[in-house]
Design an enzyme around this catalytic site. Sequence first.
Site, mmCIF file in Angstrom:
data_model
loop_
_atom_site.group_PDB
_atom_site.id
_atom_site.type_symbol
_atom_site.label_atom_id
_atom_site.label_comp_id
_atom_site.label_asym_id
_atom_site.label_seq_id
_atom_site.Cartn_x
_atom_site.Cartn_y
_atom_site.Cartn_z
ATOM 1 N N GLN A 109 -6.587 -3.085 -0.996
ATOM 2 C CA GLN A 109 -6.430 -1.751 -1.587
ATOM 3 C C GLN A 109 -7.274 -1.529 -2.827
ATOM 4 O O GLN A 109 -7.414 -0.403 -3.286
ATOM 5 C CB GLN A 109 -4.951 -1.506 -1.923
ATOM 6 N N HIS A 121 4.820 -5.110 4.561
ATOM 7 C CA HIS A 121 3.906 -3.979 4.351
ATOM 8 C C HIS A 121 2.610 -4.481 3.692
ATOM 9 O O HIS A 121 1.509 -4.126 4.121
ATOM 10 C CB HIS A 121 4.605 -2.921 3.483
ATOM 11 N N GLY A 151 4.356 -2.950 -4.666
ATOM 12 C CA GLY A 151 3.477 -3.961 -4.082
ATOM 13 C C GLY A 151 2.049 -3.474 -4.012
ATOM 14 O O GLY A 151 1.795 -2.263 -4.037
ATOM 15 N N CYS A 197 2.678 4.725 1.090
ATOM 16 C CA CYS A 197 1.658 3.740 0.713
ATOM 17 C C CYS A 197 0.787 4.327 -0.375
ATOM 18 O O CYS A 197 0.448 5.506 -0.323
ATOM 19 C CB CYS A 197 0.812 3.368 1.928
HETATM 20 C C1 UDB Z 1 4.953 1.527 -2.883
HETATM 21 N N1 UDB Z 1 7.006 2.575 -3.430
HETATM 22 O O1 UDB Z 1 4.737 1.084 -3.996
HETATM 23 F F1 UDB Z 1 12.969 2.046 -0.725
HETATM 24 F F2 UDB Z 1 13.707 2.584 -5.239
HETATM 25 C C2 UDB Z 1 5.804 2.772 -2.668
HETATM 26 C C3 UDB Z 1 5.069 4.069 -3.030
HETATM 27 C C4 UDB Z 1 3.830 4.174 -2.163
HETATM 28 C C5 UDB Z 1 5.988 5.228 -2.747
HETATM 29 C C6 UDB Z 1 4.644 4.100 -4.491
HETATM 30 C C7 UDB Z 1 8.238 2.535 -2.881
HETATM 31 O O2 UDB Z 1 8.431 2.687 -1.681
HETATM 32 N N2 UDB Z 1 9.261 2.319 -3.756
HETATM 33 C C8 UDB Z 1 10.593 2.295 -3.461
HETATM 34 C C9 UDB Z 1 11.106 2.156 -2.153
HETATM 35 C C10 UDB Z 1 12.468 2.170 -1.946
HETATM 36 C C11 UDB Z 1 13.350 2.319 -2.981
HETATM 37 C C12 UDB Z 1 12.841 2.433 -4.247
HETATM 38 C C13 UDB Z 1 11.481 2.426 -4.507
HETATM 39 N N3 UDB Z 1 4.435 0.932 -1.778
HETATM 40 C C14 UDB Z 1 3.511 -0.165 -2.016
HETATM 41 C C15 UDB Z 1 2.241 -0.059 -1.263
HETATM 42 O O3 UDB Z 1 1.739 0.958 -0.833
HETATM 43 N N4 UDB Z 1 1.650 -1.204 -1.091
HETATM 44 O O4 UDB Z 1 0.574 -1.349 -0.357
HETATM 45 C C16 UDB Z 1 4.811 1.255 -0.421
HETATM 46 C C17 UDB Z 1 6.124 0.569 -0.009
HETATM 47 C C18 UDB Z 1 6.681 1.166 1.280
HETATM 48 C C19 UDB Z 1 7.478 0.079 1.920
HETATM 49 C C20 UDB Z 1 7.145 -1.183 1.238
HETATM 50 C C21 UDB Z 1 6.005 -0.883 0.304
HETATM 51 ZN ZN ZN Z 2 0.480 0.047 1.257
#
Ligand code: UDB
Ligand code: ZN
Length: 194
Positions: A65, A156, A60, A110
Amino acid sequence: MILMNDIVREGAEVLKTKAQEVKLPLSVEDEQTLIKMNEYILNSIDPEISEKYGLRGACGLAANQINILKRMLVMRDYDENNQLHHYMMINPKIISYSDELTYLPGGEGCLSVDREVVGLVHRPRKVTVKTYLYENGEVKEVTLRLKDYIAIVFQHEYDHLNGILFVDRINKDFPLNVPENSTPVRFKRAEEEK
Ligand code: UDB
Ligand code: ZN
């Protein structure tokens, strides 16, 4: 294309600021922003592209951001039943929340936070969202019911639009506390591997 350097990091004022409603019909500029955000997500999960440009694979992204204070977010991931949820949202609004809560057992991360943060984020397990969706070059208004993992991702990103980071939602005194009405998200694949 959006690179990691374009992603605003913790401490920046835009991440603490409420984003503004997007005017509809969508301007060409706002449309391009949304498309760019979507491209980042897709590039970041493409093994070759993410390796080449050093992208962090994301589920996401909110406009704050990338330094744009407009109420737009993109999310893309699979739910517990391996159903894909891919949404390009404009002016989303949560119209109802469940009392039940859920959380990611390993905590959240994040793209805008470069440190390891210990602590759980408890969020409503179900949300009803009224939003405009951008799909195939068209904008339409829909009501979505999101639950469990996908509801966490949405909330989030929605928090970013309101200037809130996941770290702000961790209980400072008891970061690993679990309220009695909160249950962890369970991933189907992890279950099958047991
Ligand atoms: C992410 N991805 O994209 F539970 F298979 C995160 C990052 C910061 C680690 C890259 C993530 O949590 N992927 C994930 C989670 C799982 C299982 C799985 C893959 N974000 C998006 C962001 O920062 N948006 O602003 C953070 C996420 C944490 C909870 C929801 C969004
Ligand atoms: Zn985030």
